[in-house]
Design a protein around this motif. Structure first.
Motif, PDB file in Angstrom:
ATOM      1  N   LEU A  50      16.684  10.589  -3.100  1.00 54.80           N
ATOM      2  CA  LEU A  50      17.580  10.182  -3.983  1.00 54.80           C
ATOM      3  C   LEU A  50      16.251   9.803  -5.113  1.00 54.80           C
ATOM      4  O   LEU A  50      15.971   8.964  -5.353  1.00 54.80           O
ATOM      5  N   PHE A 100      19.953   5.689   4.121  1.00 53.39           N
ATOM      6  CA  PHE A 100      18.980   5.279   3.085  1.00 53.39           C
ATOM      7  C   PHE A 100      17.607   6.099   3.497  1.00 53.39           C
ATOM      8  O   PHE A 100      17.053   6.602   2.912  1.00 53.39           O
ATOM      9  N   ARG A 124      17.172   9.623   3.240  1.00 52.55           N
ATOM     10  CA  ARG A 124      17.406   9.097   1.894  1.00 52.55           C
ATOM     11  C   ARG A 124      15.972   9.278   1.441  1.00 52.55           C
ATOM     12  O   ARG A 124      15.262   9.482   0.251  1.00 52.55           O
ATOM     13  N   ILE A 132      27.756   0.121  -3.381  1.00 54.71           N
ATOM     14  CA  ILE A 132      26.723   0.246  -4.047  1.00 54.71           C
ATOM     15  C   ILE A 132      27.275   0.440  -5.541  1.00 54.71           C
ATOM     16  O   ILE A 132      27.223   0.316  -6.675  1.00 54.71           O
ATOM     17  N   LEU A 166      30.745   2.551  -0.796  1.00 55.44           N
ATOM     18  CA  LEU A 166      30.688   3.116   0.951  1.00 55.44           C
ATOM     19  C   LEU A 166      31.218   3.013   1.785  1.00 55.44           C
ATOM     20  O   LEU A 166      31.484   4.063   2.733  1.00 55.44           O
ATOM     21  N   ASP A 180      25.971  10.752   2.903  1.00 49.60           N
ATOM     22  CA  ASP A 180      24.690  11.790   1.490  1.00 49.60           C
ATOM     23  C   ASP A 180      26.007  11.882  -0.051  1.00 49.60           C
ATOM     24  O   ASP A 180      25.425  11.793  -0.898  1.00 49.60           O
ATOM     25  N   LEU A 225      26.341   8.719  -1.896  1.00 45.71           N
ATOM     26  CA  LEU A 225      24.699   8.611  -1.945  1.00 45.71           C
ATOM     27  C   LEU A 225      24.469   9.164  -2.994  1.00 45.71           C
ATOM     28  O   LEU A 225      23.711   9.059  -4.204  1.00 45.71           O
TER      29      LEU A 225
END
Ligand code: SAM
Ligand code: SF4
Length: 349
Positions: free
Chosen positions: A19, A71, A74, A286, A298, A313, A316
């Protein structure tokens, strides 16, 4: 009795794209809130009368776990569980047990921020889950001042919680919000007390988040003034070695005590350039920045497309693309509206 750890919902390896936001900042740190509720009512954080969210709006245990794993996939290496008060959520230990199972397997650090009122009951179990350190909030060692600040008479429970954490082998760092009227004069003695017990203490400038029933001008104490007062008593030397990983805190070592003081200065010294974190609320929003209202839902993605890693994903990526460069907090005028309407207890500290 704590729930048994559940099987990890997502066995995929840490291979998905990291990320990175549009300013090139890699996000490796997640603050995950598990509740907006709290057993204290700190005057800089909440109002006395809060309307808390209905439980159905909160992410379920399974959703919290799935999100955390997404998370980790990522590239997030550090997860801090927060709130509200995380230890008032009944199934919080099951989350620690589950995520503790990912330590050394993508996750490097699992920790929490707590007001410590219930830490005595949880410290040993948290250590068993692989938690190595906790941040405990403590704004005064004086019973009356503690009660005035938190609006509750819980100092003894908090001190017992901190003791229990240290006995369980957890490294404890104290968080202290610097307050013009309620603790300014006592900060040096609190630091001496913490350092004598081998705890670092981080001082935080109050941020204008949410209505609390008090004017921020009456609370706000600039860290420049605090540091001047500390330098009149002690020799402070910057700790260059730890600044890189310290996030927003800048650390100094006190020559006379041997301990460290952190300074978190969202008002007097904007720290956003090195920001490596995002925050997820207990409802699955988020927030890309503490000081902005932009967020992505989310929970909606997870409820619309259960088990769909790609959809999560993609959400995000959208969130990271929208992470702002910095916040712009200011506390100068009386009766000013908060910079953002939501309380710190919603976004998670
Ligand atoms: N209840 C836990 C606790 O108090 O540690 C965790 C959540 S609390 C929101 C996390 C941290 O945010 C605490 O250290 C608290 O002192 C800090 N905090 C809350 N409201 C704040 C504000 N308006 N400005 C600065 N810090 C704040
Ligand atoms: Fe509760 Fe923490 Fe907010 Fe205090 S700072 S009211 S303990 S969430």
């Amino acid at each position: 009795m704590a729930a048994m750890p559940r099987a990890a919902a997502d066995p995929s390896p840490v291979s998905a794209a990291p990320l990175v936001d549009s300013f090139g900042r890699a996000i490796t740190y997640l603050r995950l809130s598990v509740t907006d509720r709290c057993d204290l009512r700190c005057a800089y954080c909440m109002s006395e009368r809060m309307t808390f969210l209905p439980r159905k709006d909160l992410l379920s245990f399974e959703e919290l776990e799935a999100l955390a794993l997404a998370f980790i996939r990522r590239g997030v290496r550090k997860i801090r569980i927060t709130g509200g008060e995380p230890l008032v959520r009944r199934d919080v230990l099951a989350l620690f047990e589950s995520l503790g199972g990912r330590l050394g397997d993508g996750l490097e650090d699992l920790t929490l921020t707590t007001n410590a009122t219930r830490l005595a009951a949880y410290a040993g179990k948290l250590a068993d889950c692989g938690v190595k350190r906790v941040n405990a909030s403590l704004d005064s060692l004086d019973r009356d001042a503690f009660q005035r600040i938190t609006r509750r008479d819980e100092l003894d429970a908090v001190l017992a919680g901190i003791d229990a954490a240290q006995r369980a082998g957890l490294r404890v760092k104290l968080n202290t919000v610097a307050l013009k009227h309620d603790n300014a004069h006592a900060i040096p003695d609190m630091i001496a007390w913490a350092h004598a017990r081998d705890m670092d203490l981080t001082l935080i400038e109050v941020m204008p988040l949410g209505e609390t029933g008090e004017d921020r001008v009456d609370q706000y104490l600039p860290m420049t003034a605090v540091r001047d007062a500390l330098e009149a008593r002690w020799t402070l030397t910057d700790e260059p070695g730890v600044q890189r990983d310290a996030g927003p805190a800048r650390y100094v070592r006190v020559r006379e005590t041997g301990g460290r003081i952190g300074f978190i200065t969202p008002l007097t010294n904007n720290f956003c350039a090195g920001c490596n974190r995002v925050r997820v609320t207990c409802t699955g929003r988020i927030y890309m920045c503490l000081g902005h209202d932009d967020h992505i839902d989310l929970r909606q993605v997870m409820r619309d497309r259960p088990g769909d890693d790609e959809a999560l994903d993609e959400a995000l990526d959208r969130a990271l693309g929208a992470k702002p460069e910095k916040h712009a907090f200011a506390i100068s005028e009386r009766n000013a509206a908060p910079a953002v309407a939501r309380h710190m207890s919603v976004t998670g500290g």
